[in-house]
Design a protein around this motif. Structure first.
Motif, PDB file in Angstrom:
ATOM      1  N   HIS A 149     -18.441  20.196 -18.306  1.00 40.72           N
ATOM      2  CA  HIS A 149     -17.036  20.493 -18.566  1.00 40.72           C
ATOM      3  C   HIS A 149     -16.388  19.423 -19.436  1.00 40.72           C
TER       4      HIS A 149
ATOM      5  N   LYS B  46     -10.591  22.462 -16.834  1.00 44.85           N
ATOM      6  CA  LYS B  46     -10.716  22.831 -15.426  1.00 44.85           C
ATOM      7  C   LYS B  46      -9.641  23.827 -15.012  1.00 44.85           C
TER       8      LYS B  46
ATOM      9  N   THR C 280     -15.894  22.103  -5.706  1.00 43.92           N
ATOM     10  CA  THR C 280     -14.862  22.825  -6.449  1.00 43.92           C
ATOM     11  C   THR C 280     -15.462  24.085  -7.078  1.00 43.92           C
ATOM     12  N   ASP C 281     -14.590  25.034  -7.416  1.00 41.17           N
ATOM     13  CA  ASP C 281     -15.054  26.259  -8.084  1.00 41.17           C
ATOM     14  C   ASP C 281     -15.751  25.940  -9.401  1.00 41.17           C
ATOM     15  N   GLU C 282     -15.257  24.914 -10.115  1.00 39.56           N
ATOM     16  CA  GLU C 282     -15.885  24.578 -11.401  1.00 39.56           C
ATOM     17  C   GLU C 282     -17.316  24.094 -11.191  1.00 39.56           C
ATOM     18  N   THR C 283     -17.526  23.344 -10.098  1.00 32.79           N
ATOM     19  CA  THR C 283     -18.886  22.861  -9.822  1.00 32.79           C
ATOM     20  C   THR C 283     -19.793  24.023  -9.426  1.00 32.79           C
TER      21      THR C 283
ATOM     22  N   LEU D 266     -19.451  27.072 -10.339  1.00 32.52           N
ATOM     23  CA  LEU D 266     -19.688  27.832 -11.572  1.00 32.52           C
ATOM     24  C   LEU D 266     -20.800  27.174 -12.398  1.00 32.52           C
TER      25      LEU D 266
ATOM     26  N   GLN E  15      -8.967  31.173 -21.997  1.00 30.47           N
ATOM     27  CA  GLN E  15      -9.726  31.133 -20.747  1.00 30.47           C
ATOM     28  C   GLN E  15     -11.132  31.679 -20.942  1.00 30.47           C
TER      29      GLN E  15
ATOM     30  N   SER F  98     -19.244  27.818 -20.626  1.00 32.11           N
ATOM     31  CA  SER F  98     -19.881  27.422 -19.368  1.00 32.11           C
ATOM     32  C   SER F  98     -21.204  28.147 -19.166  1.00 32.11           C
TER      33      SER F  98
ATOM     34  N   LEU G 171     -10.531  27.181 -16.432  1.00 33.63           N
ATOM     35  CA  LEU G 171     -11.646  27.760 -15.683  1.00 33.63           C
ATOM     36  C   LEU G 171     -11.171  28.293 -14.340  1.00 33.63           C
ATOM     37  N   ARG G 172     -10.349  27.493 -13.660  1.00 34.00           N
ATOM     38  CA  ARG G 172      -9.871  27.887 -12.340  1.00 34.00           C
ATOM     39  C   ARG G 172      -9.052  29.176 -12.421  1.00 34.00           C
TER      40      ARG G 172
END
Lengths: 234, 196
Positions: B163, B178, A8-11, A13, B149, B156, B181-182
């Motif tokens: 998270h 999440k 995922t994008d969060e991972t 990041l 955001q 981060s 962040l997305r």
């Protein structure tokens, strides 16, 4: 290599910001070796890190900071050969179409660097039986509160239905499996958190080999403990 | 230092970003100490703030900031302005040094010389926008982000927390962290794609 499932994008990041565990970094860096698209994304996220850094007001350094660093530089300069020579341009080998099968050709450096030196390919791994049709090889040198291991699943074998107490990331290195999410082939990553339940089944005639990292402390609620419990009484 | 780390007022300037890159190139080419002093004046305090956010003591933040700048000097020959902006490159050096010192291990990275490296065969369209210009666009996009955001992106990058820990800190569900962040990452990325 036709990668369909990515972290995922969060991972990605978290990888770029340097806050993943070593176990998760290992899975990401190995996947990135095989995935130009994720390398590009991580470069973009690192650019965000750079922009964040550049956008801060800063915290004044000691008055003599530059002098100190300059003195160290002078000292190094006195011994010029401590400064490394420019590297030759990187050796980039595009994988020829004929080599692109359903397996990683040899071990990507991030993974190889954390395996014992005598292991040069997936063929060299001294597997240990975990359950009928399931073998594993734990990577003991990797820092994690969970576990990181290579897992080999025989054709047609299904891993018992399980959820994930914490972050679990799986990189397929050879063969394939299918679960509720889809079909995973070499290079694909299953980036699972929270309460994703799945029941992967090795769905082709060859062994399925994957790298699995978890971050959860050993609470025996993941896939491997369930397998282990009846066989080694853990 | 309370509140947010990024400054809303400092305008990002492509000229400056190019200048930083030129200084690193000058260090690599001719061991240019004047260029290093200027680069040090700009990035030293910023790296110190980065380290301070993770470490919490001025003394060690100072030490690691100095060491980061030493590495900038030592590794200048590895800097490629085509691949990264100066700020991005220095960020990765600071990040890696932090992991090395605080976790006593190396950040695991892709090896560019890895024979198993798979390279994108479709040639990328000519990069119209340089890395320096991109760096400025990202910085502007960051400033434009809505506060909720921006906070999750900032946490981060500037704190060693997961998270789920961010969710606890802000007292919001993990799913919200999440999704914020997305959304933020989506904006930062489309900002880049819109111009290239």
């Amino acid at each position: 290599m036709n990668i369909k499932h990515h972290p995922t994008d969060e991972t990605l990041l978290a990888y770029a910001s340097g806050t993943l565990s070593q176990a998760m970094e290992l899975v990401i860096a190995t996947h990135m070796t095989l995935c130009p698209q994720c390398r590009e994304k991580v470069a973009e996220f690192e650019a965000c890190g750079g922009a964040m850094l550049n956008g801060t007001d800063g915290l004044a350094m000691n008055v003599d900071a530059l002098d100190q660093v300059m003195a160290m530089i002078e000292q190094e300069g006195a011994n010029e050969n401590t400064i490394p020579a420019p590297l030759a341009s990187p050796r980039r080998v595009a994988v020829a179409p004929s080599m692109r099968g359903n397996a990683v050709p040899s071990l990507p450096t991030p993974l190889a660097s954390l395996l014992p030196e005598n292991i040069l390919s997936l063929e060299d791994i001294p597997w240990r039986t975990l359950a009928p049709g399931v073998k594993h090889f734990p990577l003991k040198s990797v820092q994690t509160k969970g576990s990181v291991r290579l897992l080999k699943i025989a054709p047609g074998i299904s891993i018992p239905d399980h959820g994930h107490g914490g972050h679990e990331m799986t990189l397929l290195l050879k063969g394939s499996y299918i679960d509720d999410v889809g079909r995973f082939c070499a290079g694909d990553v299953a980036d699972l958190t929270d309460d994703t339940d799945h029941q992967p089944i090795a769905d082709t005639a060859e062994d399925c080999i994957c790298l699995i990292a978890t971050d959860a402390p050993l609470k025996f609620n993941g896939i491997l403990p369930k397998l282990l419990q009846p066989f080694i009484g853990m | 230092m309370n509140g947010t780390a990024t400054s809303r007022r400092a305008p990002a300037n492509p000229e400056d970003a190019r200048q930083y890159a030129d200084w690193i190139v000058a260090i690599a080419a001719s061991r240019d100490k004047a260029a290093f002093a200027r680069l040090f004046a700009h990035f030293g305090p910023r790296v110190k703030v980065y380290m301070f956010r993770f470490i919490g003591t001025q003394e060690m933040a100072e030490e690691l900031a100095q060491e980061t700048m030493m590495q900038v000097w030592r590794k200048a020959h590895l800097f490629d302005p085509q691949k990264a902006a100066a700020s991005t490159w220095i960020f990765t050096i600071a990040r890696n040094l932090r992991i090395d010192r605080l976790r006593q291990r190396k950040h695991i990275e892709v090896d560019d010389a890895d024979p198993t490296l798979i390279v994108d065969e479709t040639p990328i369209a000519d990069e119209i926008v340089s890395q320096s210009e991109q760096a400025v666009l990202v910085q502007e996009a960051l400033v434009e982000l809505p506060q909720d955001q921006r906070v999750v992106v900032e946490l981060s990058f500037f704190e060693d927390i997961s998270h789920s820990e961010i969710a606890e800190r802000l007292n919001i569900p993990l799913g919200t962290v999440k999704s914020r962040l997305r959304l933020a990452l989506g904006k930062l990325r489309t900002g880049l794609e819109g111009v290239s």
